[in-house]
Write a protein that holds these residues in place. Structure first.
Motif, PDB file in Angstrom:
ATOM      1  N   LEU A 216      42.953  45.991  43.048  1.00  0.00           N
ATOM      2  CA  LEU A 216      42.746  44.624  42.589  1.00  0.00           C
ATOM      3  C   LEU A 216      41.402  44.049  43.034  1.00  0.00           C
ATOM      4  O   LEU A 216      40.797  43.255  42.320  1.00  0.00           O
ATOM      5  N   LEU A 217      40.953  44.411  44.229  1.00  0.00           N
ATOM      6  CA  LEU A 217      39.767  43.747  44.787  1.00  0.00           C
ATOM      7  C   LEU A 217      38.571  44.673  44.937  1.00  0.00           C
ATOM      8  O   LEU A 217      37.430  44.247  44.766  1.00  0.00           O
ATOM      9  N   VAL A 221      34.208  43.777  47.698  1.00  0.00           N
ATOM     10  CA  VAL A 221      34.634  42.418  48.023  1.00  0.00           C
ATOM     11  C   VAL A 221      35.469  42.405  49.306  1.00  0.00           C
ATOM     12  O   VAL A 221      35.343  41.499  50.132  1.00  0.00           O
ATOM     13  N   GLU A 225      34.736  40.209  52.694  1.00  0.00           N
ATOM     14  CA  GLU A 225      35.761  39.334  53.271  1.00  0.00           C
ATOM     15  C   GLU A 225      35.980  39.655  54.755  1.00  0.00           C
ATOM     16  O   GLU A 225      36.208  38.755  55.572  1.00  0.00           O
ATOM     17  N   HIS A 228      33.315  38.021  56.594  1.00  0.00           N
ATOM     18  CA  HIS A 228      33.607  36.590  56.637  1.00  0.00           C
ATOM     19  C   HIS A 228      34.628  36.275  57.715  1.00  0.00           C
ATOM     20  O   HIS A 228      34.437  35.351  58.528  1.00  0.00           O
ATOM     21  N   ASP A 229      35.700  37.055  57.758  1.00  0.00           N
ATOM     22  CA  ASP A 229      36.737  36.806  58.759  1.00  0.00           C
ATOM     23  C   ASP A 229      36.210  37.048  60.173  1.00  0.00           C
ATOM     24  O   ASP A 229      36.545  36.316  61.106  1.00  0.00           O
ATOM     25  N   LEU A 250      27.736  43.093  49.223  1.00  0.00           N
ATOM     26  CA  LEU A 250      28.093  42.895  47.811  1.00  0.00           C
ATOM     27  C   LEU A 250      27.169  43.661  46.867  1.00  0.00           C
ATOM     28  O   LEU A 250      27.590  44.154  45.826  1.00  0.00           O
ATOM     29  N   PRO A 261      28.788  42.603  42.390  1.00  0.00           N
ATOM     30  CA  PRO A 261      28.720  41.336  41.647  1.00  0.00           C
ATOM     31  C   PRO A 261      27.339  40.697  41.681  1.00  0.00           C
ATOM     32  O   PRO A 261      27.096  39.731  40.961  1.00  0.00           O
TER      33      PRO A 261
ATOM     34  N   VAL B 221      32.429  35.379  43.831  1.00  0.00           N
ATOM     35  CA  VAL B 221      32.848  35.796  45.167  1.00  0.00           C
ATOM     36  C   VAL B 221      33.122  34.579  46.042  1.00  0.00           C
ATOM     37  O   VAL B 221      34.077  34.572  46.842  1.00  0.00           O
ATOM     38  N   ALA B 224      36.590  33.361  45.297  1.00  0.00           N
ATOM     39  CA  ALA B 224      37.622  34.218  45.894  1.00  0.00           C
ATOM     40  C   ALA B 224      37.734  33.969  47.394  1.00  0.00           C
ATOM     41  O   ALA B 224      38.834  33.988  47.971  1.00  0.00           O
ATOM     42  N   GLU B 225      36.607  33.721  48.032  1.00  0.00           N
ATOM     43  CA  GLU B 225      36.623  33.451  49.475  1.00  0.00           C
ATOM     44  C   GLU B 225      37.321  32.110  49.776  1.00  0.00           C
ATOM     45  O   GLU B 225      38.025  31.977  50.790  1.00  0.00           O
ATOM     46  N   HIS B 228      40.893  32.731  49.700  1.00  0.00           N
ATOM     47  CA  HIS B 228      41.251  33.448  50.927  1.00  0.00           C
ATOM     48  C   HIS B 228      41.382  32.474  52.096  1.00  0.00           C
ATOM     49  O   HIS B 228      42.368  32.510  52.847  1.00  0.00           O
ATOM     50  N   LYS B 246      43.182  36.360  43.674  1.00  0.00           N
ATOM     51  CA  LYS B 246      41.760  36.657  43.873  1.00  0.00           C
ATOM     52  C   LYS B 246      41.248  37.616  42.791  1.00  0.00           C
ATOM     53  O   LYS B 246      40.119  37.491  42.314  1.00  0.00           O
ATOM     54  N   HIS B 247      42.088  38.569  42.407  1.00  0.00           N
ATOM     55  CA  HIS B 247      41.672  39.468  41.325  1.00  0.00           C
ATOM     56  C   HIS B 247      41.338  38.685  40.053  1.00  0.00           C
ATOM     57  O   HIS B 247      40.334  38.975  39.386  1.00  0.00           O
ATOM     58  N   LEU B 250      37.994  37.093  40.532  1.00  0.00           N
ATOM     59  CA  LEU B 250      36.910  38.088  40.543  1.00  0.00           C
ATOM     60  C   LEU B 250      36.639  38.642  39.148  1.00  0.00           C
ATOM     61  O   LEU B 250      35.494  38.936  38.798  1.00  0.00           O
TER      62      LEU B 250
END
Lengths: 314, 314, 314, 314, 314, 314
Positions: A216-217, A221, A225, A228-229, A250, A261, B221, B224-225, B228, B246-247, B250
């Motif tokens: 799915l992702l 991505v 993420e 980011h986390d 990315l 993307p 993106v 999606a973030e 999240h 999120k899919h 995206l």
């Protein structure tokens, strides 16, 4: 036990192998049989159980380790085992390390090299971010060391993700010495992190297949993420720096049509995508050439290279 | 004050306008002058200050509101103001609402319609996620209501993001009635969220330009973030549901080469990308046709449609 | 009689089926046999006659209805019938309606809905043109009700052309309410006519295959020609209106590379191509998902969607 | 009168020219002037009226013949006329034949050659169909003789459509002698008919611009429709023959992306598209080389050939 | 001896054939057998040796001429020989001319026509260059007469390279009469030389396969190099003329993606690439149609033409 | 003398510059003037002579060194010199080294590094071949040291070809240490030779423009031909080695559409194309970033990178 890459037509097969696949079938003439794929660390091999319900053919499941006795034959140019007896092996009878394709390089040594690169990062935010995953997160470390870098193409073995990451990081280090426009801290951090999403995109060995989340992702991505986390856990992590690092992740496939993307917009993102492409292509050739039997032999049309390919004498 | 779309060649220009752009230049003959772009809610207009240092030409900056007196002329088929006098206007002399292009629809009513759709979502996790942004986050709500959906193409006006989101959500609602394979909760949630990244990808009016973050990451993106980060605040938010949502975000550009890192793999993602494409194309035509002077007039080659286009009589 | 989609491995097959295909062959070992494909309205099934000249195996031809007795086995994951006895069935022994795939919706009801849309068209020339085919031409009406919309892809069943046309017309009706630039009469007329060329491009069931004319001209040009021939019969049919309608038909595939000789240049042509694309994709997914065995199961790479696809829980 | 291709910088311009274009404008400094394009059979030329309202500058419209006095100057490497006096010329003062680009070949002779090819067609239906247009339809014959084959590219002159049709027909005749698989009657008929849609896609000289019908349908489909309408007038015209002929017309651009709704599926359709491509490319080069000043001079990047091009010495 | 294209199912095969291919295999049931491909000038045929070690089955190698006795059967619609006896034939027992596909035209006559064209070249340098290969180099002449023009596509037979070269040269001669911009000496010389690299890119019959050199360099560059080497032997060969000729060779595939390193930049290079494309396509259709059984039969989707194709009645 | 990159608006220009371009023109108002481009090693600058026939404006030609006095103004954001006085400078008044863009690195040192790499080649044939050009051919050595690597893109300065060749060779050396499948002798020889065709494709500075030969053949084929001519001079040069080396040169652009007639088929050819791509991209970014005024400034859309780009802080 005879490893799969040592088997020869006409010999007997006898030993314990991982059952990678199992499926009932019937012949053109209506007779039932079973298709099995055996695996060890040297490769995989088709096998057939022509008499599924006969004496000596015990029950077993996919991903069981099975003790096999049979004849090695050749079908349409490939070896095949005709299984005469088979039983499920017990734990202790076999060493799991023998049944998965593994990196030829020492995983622990490669991991130490990664740690040394991490130590050399001068930006404290980037170094801390790297350590959150590569030093402090044991579950991640275990996954990172054992994962492949791919399901079917290059680096598709235990330790492959680590081997690819290290090789690419070294190439990026070389770039920073040749091209002064590159920010070493950013590029090396991006290099070490670039494929961490693969620890979630692919399940662990022996399955080594796409996860639902991965489908799915995608690892690109998912990797961004994870950055980011991680950055959220570090007080005052500079927002622009986080964005630049995520951009590198990315954009590392280089082209939108390869799933990035964004096209690379920073020199470090351009460099990372060049290094990834270079290491992927050279490793793919290395694996292809390993299968060549004769020097200077044309190996046939290859879709990645869009060409028939051959090795030169070295 | 005369609005820009009411100006006619040969008349006088006199009134307060937003200065969107200002740059010093010299003529082919070496004489200094200044290029200015005036803006109000009806459009933009080129203006020239041919005598920059003369009496009556005061100092001002880009994004100042300026009180202008000049002559309206025509240059290569377009109107142009030759500015004779100009001064910076004071706050209170003008109504900012007159200077930005705005949706022709009522922003507050459209927002209420979005809220009604949110109320209709039955899945509690998805409804809660929507409310975190659309009900509880005042800064987001303000940005969402005032943002355009684009810098230059369709819906490039205040409220454009909201108008596009609502129109697309209604179309998705229609889809769920026609095609029973669609999960209404997932599709409508994805529709309402699909472009939220644009609140960060573009800066607010009057600048309405790409941010640094927007250039590096893109609204896909970033959206999606935001999903999240929102889901993290909701206890037990199902992981698969987060990934499916999120899919959809995206994949909503439909093609890798349009910046989606994944092709739509769920029916809801396919539907969302079809709705987005449909609403974007119909709105683009609406804006293009609004500029047509005569019925059945060919409007020239359009790059989006890869064709000369014209209106039919309705 | 057991329908094909109810057959299970290990059971007996006994009943009358349509013979869709029949071909003599030899095994790898040189033995003669016959490949047969059986069809009923629930699908098709491979069958083998391993002893073609034995007692109980009578003569029959392709497109005969045949009474079959045999064993249901599984070959490479698919069911297969090993035919032991077979004879040509007589008229009256079977109901032809059981042997062709048919729309799950009521054909007569759908046709009435089309007629209601035709009544709602205000432009008298367009309404008359629609009636020439949909009300006055009984041969056309019969073909239109019974045709599929395709040989192999979506809507490939009796009534499929009608079902697709109605669904697309409804979506266009929705568009006209959302986007005021659209001329409803033109768009709905184009929607109802858009695929009429398929009544000649494909032969009728059970063959449902490309005709010589279809191969040479394609349903797009054939449909435009039918519009042309119809308009000729209506005195004073406005030339521009005929051209606009033919343009919508010609451009409805949206892209030159999909066989449209013109890109959409009118808003109605753009809308029609969006509706066609939307209905085709959603119906394709509906048919694919109908074949899925488990919820959330990945169904494999699909060429139309260029992705692995899966269903969500609804 | 001096023809446009004989004008030299520094000389006087004096004579009657066709006004192809006229538009009011202002200089960078705000002064009004007028852009005019003059045309005669040797080409076009930019002209300016710097003092539009002065004595000696009379009123005139686009497509008027105008009597001009002015100075010939050079602007950015191109000649330009600065018009000092201008008046509308009266009929009789000029010969319209001097003002349109014309084929260098004799139109009547070329037309006779086409008629001879038509006489040589043995299939009576095809010969009759050709005569319906080329012998019996005087309006068509007049249009066909006077039309260009294009608005801007190759053969853009009076008689260009005829010249291109004849050249291509001769090449097809050569093909039939070299390749025995070709049906001469079908190929030559298709060759003579292939671009007849252009008599409607483009308006007549001097406008020579796309018609509304041309924009909506294109000459390919319009040509096939003319075949269809002609065949209807001939009793018992074989349906397969009509379809084969229309297929050749529809497929003659060779690729879907060039506007053919079908790829060539018959040898004659393949041959026709090859001949069309060949004649178009060779004529384009002929026209480009005619503009070259020096032998062996590189003429710059050309978009059709995707290359810088140059002439060789012959 | 019965030629392969005269064999019928159920008859006996008996005669001497060229063994084009030979490989050991096992059946699905584990039994060893051998796959053989027989060739004569009329085609190739699959054969099987089901009992490889039985009496009457002697040893032989690939490219041996073998005397075969067996049964002609049909497998999946194609004929197949079940070999019962086989022995290696001795020289003198067979005529090699019967075992290779050959041009239907007289090789010697075609070669004489090439020589006449060479005599007609007026430029002494170009004529001398042609003679160095086509008159003075016996090894080249022999290779040129016997080579195919391709491994698998059009003109894949003995004399095919010569037949293609002559047909293309004649078409270029026609061009020079129709289009006066063409330099006849340059174009015809380029035509006669255009594929000479194929004498080295492909090995001679019966192998007719890519050489190592051919894989690495390709016939385009190899041909240009042969021009270069030839020109070196001629005193004062004009450098520009050599470059123009090499350019025509390099650009004759017309597009970079077809392996030409330069797009055609000279009219002669454009003409040569058009002639090559034309002759290749018409010959491919000729060979495809020769295999058609019925007139007007659709022959299935063809990748070169990207279409289903069929023959018309001639 | 003030260098071009030190000029500021409002100052006086006074000094000797190379005249890169000169062309007569007229203003929109019909006044004659002259466009001139001045060049020194720091860049180029537009200049105008508004009064061409006035006192102080002497005659001069393109590529003359001219002594200029004028005013520095700004036009549409770029600097421009309004020339008041100009005369042709005499030899001795200027140092030619100041007028061409040059590598910032020491040409002689770089050349020595190339020689060291040549010494390290172990294969005697390859080393000899390298020496024929890089040691024994003084004309080549001079050209190689002074050439740019491109007309307009990266490395477009004196010594650019050498700088690019050395940087790429070092990167290839790094590859050989990382990837053991690479034959170092072959790869490094190919690297050093890969762009030698550019010494003939582009004329020398100051013209630095495409030659007739370069347009017709391109540096890729010209380089392979130089290898061929060199190898001929070496007795017993192995044919396979020559072909492998030429293959690397031919394939080094990596894709057919970039002008390589063959895709890389050897690991060394793959590596060379990766190194070429890497060095070209990093050098392009280096040159682009050198023009950036502020850190973190977005530099606008770049066609090579298909993205807006910006620098990071290093």
């Amino acid at each position: 036990m005879k490893f799969i890459n040592e088997m020869r037509e006409g010999e007997k097969a006898a030993g314990i192998y991982l059952c990678k696949h199992k499926q009932a079938a019937v012949t053109k003439n209506g007779k039932s049989y079973e298709n099995v794929i055996l695996q060890d660390k040297t490769g995989t091999l088709d096998a057939k159980i022509w008499e599924p319900n006969s004496l000596g053919i015990d029950d077993f499941e996919v991903l069981d380790y099975i003790d096999v006795i049979g004849d090695i034959t050749s079908f349409q140019g490939s070896l095949q085992v005709s299984i005469k007896r088979v039983r499920k092996a017990k734990e202790g009878e076999y060493d799991p390390g023998n049944y998965l394709p593994v990196s030829e390089k020492n995983v622990e040594n490669m991991y130490q090299e990664i740690l040394e690169y991490i130590q050399s990062i001068k930006n404290p935010y980037l170094q801390k971010l790297l350590k959150i995953y590569y030093v402090e997160d044991n579950e991640f470390i275990k996954a990172f060391k054992n994962h492949s870098a791919a399901k079917t193409v290059h680096h598709g073995f235990v330790g492959g993700l680590l081997e690819h990451t290290l090789s690419l990081t070294k190439l990026c280090e070389y770039y920073t010495k040749s091209y002064s426009i590159l920010n070493r801290d950013l590029l090396l951090t991006a290099a070490i992190f670039h494929d961490i999403g693969k620890t979630k995109e692919l399940s662990a060995f022996p399955a080594n297949d796409y996860t639902d989340e991965g489908q799915l992702l995608g690892h690109i991505v998912m990797g961004a993420e994870m950055i980011h986390d991680g950055a959220k856990k570090i007080p005052d992590f500079p927002e622009t720096l986080e964005n630049e690092l995520k951009h590198c992740i990315l954009a590392h496939h280089g082209e939108l049509e390869y799933g990035s993307p964004k096209k690379p917009a920073l020199a470090e993102a351009v460099a990372l995508s060049l290094a990834d492409n270079t290491d992927a292509k050279m490793q793919t050739l290395t694996e292809l050439f390993a299968a060549a039997k004769r020097p200077n032999e044309w190996l046939g049309y290859n879709r990645l290279f869009e060409s028939n390919i051959r090795k030169t004498d070295c």
